[in-house]
Design a protein around this motif. Structure first.
Motif, PDB file in Angstrom:
ATOM      1  N   ASP A 113      -1.582   5.230 -19.217  1.00 37.49           N
ATOM      2  CA  ASP A 113      -1.192   5.940 -20.430  1.00 37.49           C
ATOM      3  C   ASP A 113      -0.231   7.099 -20.150  1.00 37.49           C
ATOM      4  OD1 ASP A 113      -1.150   6.647 -23.093  1.00 37.49           O
ATOM      5  OD2 ASP A 113      -2.839   8.016 -22.890  1.00 37.49           O
ATOM      6  N   SER A 114      -0.400   7.729 -18.986  1.00 35.15           N
ATOM      7  CA  SER A 114       0.384   8.959 -18.739  1.00 35.15           C
ATOM      8  C   SER A 114       1.670   8.727 -17.950  1.00 35.15           C
ATOM      9  CB  SER A 114      -0.484   9.986 -18.009  1.00 35.15           C
ATOM     10  OG  SER A 114      -0.969   9.432 -16.816  1.00 35.15           O
ATOM     11  N   ILE A 115       1.766   7.616 -17.231  1.00 36.74           N
ATOM     12  CA  ILE A 115       2.924   7.403 -16.350  1.00 36.74           C
ATOM     13  C   ILE A 115       4.245   7.547 -17.086  1.00 36.74           C
ATOM     14  CG2 ILE A 115       4.211   5.575 -15.142  1.00 36.74           C
ATOM     15  CD1 ILE A 115       1.733   4.661 -13.903  1.00 36.74           C
ATOM     16  N   SER A 156       0.822  -1.213   0.000  1.00 40.54           N
ATOM     17  CA  SER A 156       0.000   0.000   0.000  1.00 40.54           C
ATOM     18  C   SER A 156       0.855   1.263   0.000  1.00 40.54           C
ATOM     19  CB  SER A 156      -0.962  -0.004   1.181  1.00 40.54           C
ATOM     20  OG  SER A 156      -0.225  -0.097   2.371  1.00 40.54           O
ATOM     21  N   ASP A 157       2.052   1.192   0.590  1.00 40.98           N
ATOM     22  CA  ASP A 157       2.917   2.381   0.587  1.00 40.98           C
ATOM     23  C   ASP A 157       3.260   2.792  -0.837  1.00 40.98           C
ATOM     24  OD1 ASP A 157       4.977   4.343   1.577  1.00 40.98           O
ATOM     25  OD2 ASP A 157       6.277   2.952   0.491  1.00 40.98           O
ATOM     26  N   ALA A 158       3.679   1.797  -1.652  1.00 40.92           N
ATOM     27  CA  ALA A 158       4.063   2.099  -3.043  1.00 40.92           C
ATOM     28  C   ALA A 158       2.862   2.608  -3.823  1.00 40.92           C
ATOM     29  CB  ALA A 158       4.660   0.862  -3.699  1.00 40.92           C
ATOM     30  N   ILE A 159       1.709   1.997  -3.605  1.00 36.81           N
ATOM     31  CA  ILE A 159       0.499   2.424  -4.328  1.00 36.81           C
ATOM     32  C   ILE A 159       0.183   3.884  -4.007  1.00 36.81           C
ATOM     33  CG2 ILE A 159      -2.005   2.093  -4.484  1.00 36.81           C
ATOM     34  CD1 ILE A 159      -1.462  -0.931  -4.075  1.00 36.81           C
ATOM     35  N   GLN A 160       0.220   4.193  -2.708  1.00 39.25           N
ATOM     36  CA  GLN A 160      -0.103   5.568  -2.293  1.00 39.25           C
ATOM     37  C   GLN A 160       0.941   6.556  -2.779  1.00 39.25           C
ATOM     38  OE1 GLN A 160      -0.677   5.914   1.899  1.00 39.25           O
ATOM     39  NE2 GLN A 160      -2.753   5.089   1.811  1.00 39.25           N
ATOM     40  N   ARG A 161       2.210   6.210  -2.618  1.00 41.46           N
ATOM     41  CA  ARG A 161       3.276   7.131  -3.045  1.00 41.46           C
ATOM     42  C   ARG A 161       3.206   7.400  -4.537  1.00 41.46           C
ATOM     43  NH1 ARG A 161       8.384   6.263  -3.014  1.00 41.46           N
ATOM     44  NH2 ARG A 161       8.168   4.016  -2.816  1.00 41.46           N
ATOM     45  N   LEU A 162       2.954   6.336  -5.295  1.00 43.01           N
ATOM     46  CA  LEU A 162       2.881   6.526  -6.746  1.00 43.01           C
ATOM     47  C   LEU A 162       1.747   7.482  -7.101  1.00 43.01           C
ATOM     48  CD1 LEU A 162       3.823   5.920  -9.612  1.00 43.01           C
ATOM     49  CD2 LEU A 162       2.371   3.899  -9.619  1.00 43.01           C
ATOM     50  N   GLN A 163       0.611   7.306  -6.443  1.00 44.68           N
ATOM     51  CA  GLN A 163      -0.524   8.194  -6.742  1.00 44.68           C
ATOM     52  C   GLN A 163      -0.180   9.640  -6.417  1.00 44.68           C
ATOM     53  OE1 GLN A 163      -4.329   7.068  -5.289  1.00 44.68           O
ATOM     54  NE2 GLN A 163      -4.313   5.101  -6.313  1.00 44.68           N
ATOM     55  N   VAL A 164       0.452   9.848  -5.253  1.00 48.01           N
ATOM     56  CA  VAL A 164       0.814  11.220  -4.857  1.00 48.01           C
ATOM     57  C   VAL A 164       1.853  11.781  -5.835  1.00 48.01           C
ATOM     58  CG1 VAL A 164       1.806  12.652  -3.027  1.00 48.01           C
ATOM     59  CG2 VAL A 164       0.284  10.765  -2.442  1.00 48.01           C
ATOM     60  N   CYS A 165       2.867  10.957  -6.155  1.00 48.74           N
ATOM     61  CA  CYS A 165       3.919  11.415  -7.087  1.00 48.74           C
ATOM     62  C   CYS A 165       3.315  11.796  -8.433  1.00 48.74           C
ATOM     63  CB  CYS A 165       4.978  10.330  -7.305  1.00 48.74           C
ATOM     64  SG  CYS A 165       6.046  10.066  -5.884  1.00 48.74           S
ATOM     65  N   LEU A 166       2.409  10.969  -8.931  1.00 47.05           N
ATOM     66  CA  LEU A 166       1.815  11.261 -10.241  1.00 47.05           C
ATOM     67  C   LEU A 166       1.013  12.548 -10.202  1.00 47.05           C
ATOM     68  CD1 LEU A 166       0.640   7.717 -11.448  1.00 47.05           C
ATOM     69  CD2 LEU A 166       2.555   9.071 -12.300  1.00 47.05           C
ATOM     70  N   ALA A 167       0.264  12.744  -9.116  1.00 44.41           N
ATOM     71  CA  ALA A 167      -0.543  13.971  -9.004  1.00 44.41           C
ATOM     72  C   ALA A 167       0.373  15.191  -9.005  1.00 44.41           C
ATOM     73  CB  ALA A 167      -1.379  13.924  -7.729  1.00 44.41           C
ATOM     74  N   ILE A 168       1.482  15.110  -8.279  1.00 41.56           N
ATOM     75  CA  ILE A 168       2.423  16.242  -8.218  1.00 41.56           C
ATOM     76  C   ILE A 168       3.074  16.470  -9.583  1.00 41.56           C
ATOM     77  CG2 ILE A 168       4.630  16.995  -7.227  1.00 41.56           C
ATOM     78  CD1 ILE A 168       3.821  15.470  -4.655  1.00 41.56           C
ATOM     79  N   LEU A 169       3.537  15.380 -10.191  1.00 42.65           N
ATOM     80  CA  LEU A 169       4.258  15.525 -11.470  1.00 42.65           C
ATOM     81  C   LEU A 169       3.341  15.996 -12.598  1.00 42.65           C
ATOM     82  CD1 LEU A 169       6.668  12.444 -11.387  1.00 42.65           C
ATOM     83  CD2 LEU A 169       7.206  14.829 -10.904  1.00 42.65           C
ATOM     84  N   LYS A 170       2.076  15.584 -12.529  1.00 44.34           N
ATOM     85  CA  LYS A 170       1.136  16.039 -13.569  1.00 44.34           C
ATOM     86  C   LYS A 170       0.975  17.551 -13.530  1.00 44.34           C
ATOM     87  CE  LYS A 170      -2.215  12.595 -14.792  1.00 44.34           C
ATOM     88  NZ  LYS A 170      -3.555  12.084 -14.471  1.00 44.34           N
ATOM     89  N   LYS A 171       0.990  18.099 -12.297  1.00 44.64           N
ATOM     90  CA  LYS A 171       0.885  19.562 -12.184  1.00 44.64           C
ATOM     91  C   LYS A 171       2.169  20.216 -12.672  1.00 44.64           C
ATOM     92  CE  LYS A 171      -2.443  20.012  -8.507  1.00 44.64           C
ATOM     93  NZ  LYS A 171      -2.566  19.931  -7.083  1.00 44.64           N
ATOM     94  N   MET A 172       3.285  19.528 -12.421  1.00 47.94           N
ATOM     95  CA  MET A 172       4.575  20.096 -12.816  1.00 47.94           C
ATOM     96  C   MET A 172       4.782  20.037 -14.337  1.00 47.94           C
ATOM     97  SD  MET A 172       8.162  19.236 -11.059  1.00 47.94           S
ATOM     98  CE  MET A 172       9.697  19.914 -11.635  1.00 47.94           C
ATOM     99  N   TYR A 173       4.273  18.976 -14.942  1.00 48.39           N
ATOM    100  CA  TYR A 173       4.456  18.809 -16.399  1.00 48.39           C
ATOM    101  C   TYR A 173       3.082  18.686 -17.077  1.00 48.39           C
ATOM    102  CZ  TYR A 173       9.002  17.377 -14.525  1.00 48.39           C
ATOM    103  OH  TYR A 173      10.182  17.326 -13.827  1.00 48.39           O
ATOM    104  N   PRO A 174       2.308  19.762 -17.058  1.00 54.99           N
ATOM    105  CA  PRO A 174       0.939  19.651 -17.607  1.00 54.99           C
ATOM    106  C   PRO A 174       0.926  19.393 -19.109  1.00 54.99           C
ATOM    107  CG  PRO A 174       1.475  21.945 -17.087  1.00 54.99           C
ATOM    108  CD  PRO A 174       2.614  21.117 -16.589  1.00 54.99           C
TER     109      PRO A 174
END
Ligand code: SF4
Length: 225
Positions: free
Chosen positions: A186-188, A12-30
Protein backbone atom coordinates in the motif's frame (compact mmCIF):
# COMPACT_ATOMS: atom_id res chain seq x y z
CA UNK A 1 -4.96 -10.62 -8.61
CA UNK A 2 -1.49 -9.34 -9.59
CA UNK A 3 -0.60 -9.45 -13.29
CA UNK A 4 -0.20 -13.09 -14.31
CA UNK A 5 2.97 -12.70 -16.34
CA UNK A 6 5.18 -11.70 -13.43
CA UNK A 7 8.81 -11.33 -14.48
CA UNK A 8 9.77 -11.98 -10.90
CA UNK A 9 12.89 -10.20 -9.86
CA UNK A 10 12.97 -11.98 -6.54
CA UNK A 11 16.67 -12.27 -5.90
CA UNK A 12 17.62 -11.76 -2.31
CA UNK A 13 19.68 -8.64 -3.04
CA UNK A 14 16.67 -6.82 -4.51
CA UNK A 15 14.41 -8.00 -1.68
CA UNK A 16 16.84 -6.76 0.96
CA UNK A 17 17.63 -3.48 -0.79
CA UNK A 18 13.97 -2.71 -1.27
CA UNK A 19 13.28 -3.29 2.41
CA UNK A 20 16.17 -1.04 3.45
CA UNK A 21 15.19 1.64 0.90
CA UNK A 22 11.58 1.62 2.09
CA UNK A 23 12.61 1.90 5.74
CA UNK A 24 14.84 4.89 4.92
CA UNK A 25 12.29 6.60 2.69
CA UNK A 26 9.48 6.13 5.20
CA UNK A 27 11.52 8.09 7.73
CA UNK A 28 12.27 10.72 5.12
CA UNK A 29 8.65 11.09 4.01
CA UNK A 30 6.60 10.30 7.13
CA UNK A 31 3.63 12.26 5.82
CA UNK A 32 3.57 10.73 2.32
CA UNK A 33 -0.06 10.60 1.36
CA UNK A 34 -2.18 11.21 -1.74
CA UNK A 35 -3.10 14.84 -2.26
CA UNK A 36 -6.11 14.54 -4.57
CA UNK A 37 -9.31 15.80 -2.98
CA UNK A 38 -12.40 13.55 -3.11
CA UNK A 39 -15.33 12.59 -0.91
CA UNK A 40 -16.48 9.29 -2.44
CA UNK A 41 -15.33 6.52 -4.85
CA UNK A 42 -16.79 8.29 -7.91
CA UNK A 43 -14.95 11.53 -7.16
CA UNK A 44 -11.74 9.59 -6.60
CA UNK A 45 -12.19 7.75 -9.90
CA UNK A 46 -12.80 10.99 -11.80
CA UNK A 47 -9.91 12.81 -10.09
CA UNK A 48 -7.54 9.92 -10.82
CA UNK A 49 -8.51 9.79 -14.50
CA UNK A 50 -7.97 13.56 -14.67
CA UNK A 51 -4.61 13.38 -12.91
CA UNK A 52 -2.75 11.84 -15.86
CA UNK A 53 -0.09 14.28 -17.09
CA UNK A 54 -1.18 16.92 -14.60
CA UNK A 55 -0.46 17.95 -11.02
CA UNK A 56 -2.64 17.17 -8.03
CA UNK A 57 -2.82 20.89 -7.25
CA UNK A 58 -4.23 21.63 -10.68
CA UNK A 59 -6.68 18.71 -10.48
CA UNK A 60 -7.94 19.87 -7.07
CA UNK A 61 -8.51 23.32 -8.52
CA UNK A 62 -10.62 21.86 -11.36
CA UNK A 63 -12.52 19.29 -9.30
CA UNK A 64 -13.57 21.86 -6.72
CA UNK A 65 -16.01 23.22 -9.32
CA UNK A 66 -16.51 19.98 -11.23
CA UNK A 67 -17.76 18.01 -8.21
CA UNK A 68 -20.35 20.70 -7.48
CA UNK A 69 -21.68 20.45 -11.02
CA UNK A 70 -21.64 16.63 -11.40
CA UNK A 71 -22.37 14.55 -8.32
CA UNK A 72 -23.52 11.15 -9.66
CA UNK A 73 -22.40 8.76 -12.37
CA UNK A 74 -25.64 9.60 -14.15
CA UNK A 75 -24.65 13.29 -14.21
CA UNK A 76 -21.42 12.45 -16.05
CA UNK A 77 -23.13 9.89 -18.29
CA UNK A 78 -25.71 12.46 -19.38
CA UNK A 79 -23.21 15.30 -19.70
CA UNK A 80 -22.78 17.12 -22.97
CA UNK A 81 -19.32 16.00 -24.11
CA UNK A 82 -18.21 19.45 -25.26
CA UNK A 83 -19.35 21.02 -22.03
CA UNK A 84 -17.48 18.38 -20.02
CA UNK A 85 -14.38 18.99 -22.15
CA UNK A 86 -14.65 22.65 -21.33
CA UNK A 87 -15.08 21.92 -17.61
CA UNK A 88 -11.81 19.96 -17.48
CA UNK A 89 -9.91 21.82 -20.21
CA UNK A 90 -7.06 23.01 -17.99
CA UNK A 91 -6.07 19.46 -16.92
CA UNK A 92 -4.63 18.72 -20.38
CA UNK A 93 -5.60 15.90 -22.76
CA UNK A 94 -9.12 17.10 -22.03
CA UNK A 95 -10.77 15.46 -25.05
CA UNK A 96 -9.63 11.96 -24.12
CA UNK A 97 -10.26 12.48 -20.45
CA UNK A 98 -13.79 13.79 -21.04
CA UNK A 99 -14.55 10.87 -23.37
CA UNK A 100 -13.23 8.39 -20.80
CA UNK A 101 -15.07 9.93 -17.85
CA UNK A 102 -18.35 10.00 -19.75
CA UNK A 103 -17.79 6.45 -21.07
CA UNK A 104 -16.86 5.13 -17.63
CA UNK A 105 -19.93 6.77 -16.11
CA UNK A 106 -22.18 5.25 -18.78
CA UNK A 107 -20.87 1.77 -17.97
CA UNK A 108 -21.20 2.40 -14.23
CA UNK A 109 -24.84 3.42 -14.70
CA UNK A 110 -25.57 0.59 -17.11
CA UNK A 111 -23.78 -2.32 -15.43
CA UNK A 112 -23.08 -1.35 -11.83
CA UNK A 113 -26.24 0.40 -10.71
CA UNK A 114 -24.52 3.77 -10.60
CA UNK A 115 -21.83 2.62 -8.13
CA UNK A 116 -18.11 2.42 -8.84
CA UNK A 117 -17.25 -1.30 -9.02
CA UNK A 118 -15.09 -2.70 -6.22
CA UNK A 119 -12.95 -5.27 -8.03
CA UNK A 120 -9.90 -4.96 -10.24
CA UNK A 121 -11.55 -7.15 -12.84
CA UNK A 122 -14.52 -4.79 -13.19
CA UNK A 123 -12.66 -1.51 -12.78
CA UNK A 124 -10.28 -2.16 -15.67
CA UNK A 125 -13.24 -2.61 -18.03
CA UNK A 126 -14.02 1.11 -17.63
CA UNK A 127 -12.64 3.46 -20.30
CA UNK A 128 -9.52 5.28 -19.13
CA UNK A 129 -8.99 2.92 -16.22
CA UNK A 130 -5.88 0.76 -16.18
CA UNK A 131 -4.30 -1.07 -13.27
CA UNK A 132 -2.73 2.12 -11.93
CA UNK A 133 -6.05 3.93 -11.56
CA UNK A 134 -7.81 0.76 -10.41
CA UNK A 135 -5.17 0.14 -7.71
CA UNK A 136 -5.61 3.70 -6.43
CA UNK A 137 -9.42 3.48 -6.36
CA UNK A 138 -9.41 0.04 -4.72
CA UNK A 139 -6.92 1.07 -2.02
CA UNK A 140 -8.19 4.56 -1.22
CA UNK A 141 -11.93 4.15 -1.74
CA UNK A 142 -12.47 0.55 -0.66
CA UNK A 143 -9.41 -0.37 1.42
CA UNK A 144 -8.58 -3.23 -0.96
CA UNK A 145 -4.85 -3.61 -1.55
CA UNK A 146 -4.59 -5.48 -4.83
CA UNK A 147 -1.23 -4.30 -6.17
CA UNK A 148 0.99 -1.27 -6.64
CA UNK A 149 0.00 1.81 -8.62
CA UNK A 150 2.85 2.42 -11.08
CA UNK A 151 3.01 5.97 -12.39
CA UNK A 152 5.86 7.74 -14.14
CA UNK A 153 7.75 8.39 -10.85
CA UNK A 154 7.40 4.81 -9.60
CA UNK A 155 8.56 3.57 -12.98
CA UNK A 156 11.63 5.82 -13.11
CA UNK A 157 12.77 5.35 -9.51
CA UNK A 158 12.24 1.57 -9.57
CA UNK A 159 14.29 1.25 -12.73
CA UNK A 160 17.11 3.44 -11.43
CA UNK A 161 17.23 1.45 -8.20
CA UNK A 162 17.30 -1.71 -10.32
CA UNK A 163 14.18 -3.21 -8.81
CA UNK A 164 13.00 -3.84 -12.35
CA UNK A 165 14.38 -3.75 -15.84
CA UNK A 166 10.96 -3.51 -17.44
CA UNK A 167 9.32 -0.45 -18.98
CA UNK A 168 5.76 -1.69 -19.09
CA UNK A 169 3.91 -0.51 -15.92
CA UNK A 170 2.15 -3.84 -15.42
CA UNK A 171 5.43 -5.75 -15.61
CA UNK A 172 7.05 -3.25 -13.24
CA UNK A 173 4.15 -3.77 -10.85
CA UNK A 174 4.64 -7.53 -11.03
CA UNK A 175 8.39 -7.16 -10.39
CA UNK A 176 7.81 -4.93 -7.37
CA UNK A 177 5.14 -7.23 -5.97
CA UNK A 178 7.54 -10.16 -6.27
CA UNK A 179 10.15 -8.49 -4.03
CA UNK A 180 8.04 -6.32 -1.72
CA UNK A 181 6.83 -7.26 1.74
CA UNK A 182 3.07 -7.73 1.52
CA UNK A 183 2.39 -5.21 4.23
CA UNK A 184 4.23 -2.54 2.24
CA UNK A 185 2.24 -2.88 -1.00
CA UNK A 186 0.00 0.00 0.00
CA UNK A 187 2.79 2.44 0.83
CA UNK A 188 5.42 1.72 -1.84
CA UNK A 189 3.81 3.72 -4.59
CA UNK A 190 3.35 6.92 -2.56
CA UNK A 191 6.86 6.76 -1.09
CA UNK A 192 8.51 6.29 -4.48
CA UNK A 193 6.36 9.09 -5.95
CA UNK A 194 7.57 11.47 -3.22
CA UNK A 195 11.19 10.49 -3.80
CA UNK A 196 10.77 10.84 -7.55
CA UNK A 197 9.25 14.31 -7.20
CA UNK A 198 11.73 15.66 -4.67
CA UNK A 199 15.07 13.95 -5.36
CA UNK A 200 15.12 11.34 -8.12
CA UNK A 201 13.79 13.74 -10.72
CA UNK A 202 13.49 12.77 -14.35
CA UNK A 203 15.98 15.12 -16.01
CA UNK A 204 18.50 15.67 -13.26
CA UNK A 205 18.35 13.33 -10.28
CA UNK A 206 19.94 14.84 -7.17
CA UNK A 207 22.18 11.84 -6.49
CA UNK A 208 24.72 13.89 -4.51
CA UNK A 209 22.19 14.53 -1.77
CA UNK A 210 20.11 11.34 -2.23
CA UNK A 211 19.77 9.34 0.95
CA UNK A 212 19.76 6.16 -1.15
CA UNK A 213 22.95 6.84 -3.09
CA UNK A 214 24.91 4.03 -1.41
CA UNK A 215 22.15 1.57 -2.23
CA UNK A 216 21.49 2.74 -5.76
CA UNK A 217 23.25 1.16 -8.75
CA UNK A 218 22.55 4.28 -10.83
CA UNK A 219 24.10 6.85 -8.50
CA UNK A 220 27.61 6.59 -9.96
CA UNK A 221 26.29 6.87 -13.50
CA UNK A 222 24.53 10.16 -12.76
CA UNK A 223 27.20 11.57 -10.46
CA UNK A 224 29.90 10.96 -13.10
CA UNK A 225 28.00 12.85 -15.79
S1 SF4 B 1 20.96 7.86 -6.11
FE1 SF4 B 1 20.23 9.10 -7.85
S2 SF4 B 1 19.32 7.64 -9.29
FE2 SF4 B 1 19.51 6.60 -7.31
S3 SF4 B 1 17.54 6.91 -6.30
FE3 SF4 B 1 18.89 8.55 -5.61
S4 SF4 B 1 18.52 10.26 -7.01
FE4 SF4 B 1 17.67 8.39 -7.97
Amino acid sequence: MPPKYSTANNNSDAIQRLQVCLAILKKMYPDAKPSLNYRNPLELLVATILSAQSTDVQINRVTEKLFKKYSTAKDYANADLMELENDIYSTGFYKNKAKNIKGAAELIVEHYNGKVPETMEDLVTLPGVGRKTANIVLARAFGVIEGIAVDTHVKRVSRRLNFTKNSDPEKIEADLISIAPKEELDSISMILIYHGRKICQARKPKCEICILKNLCPSSMIFMCK
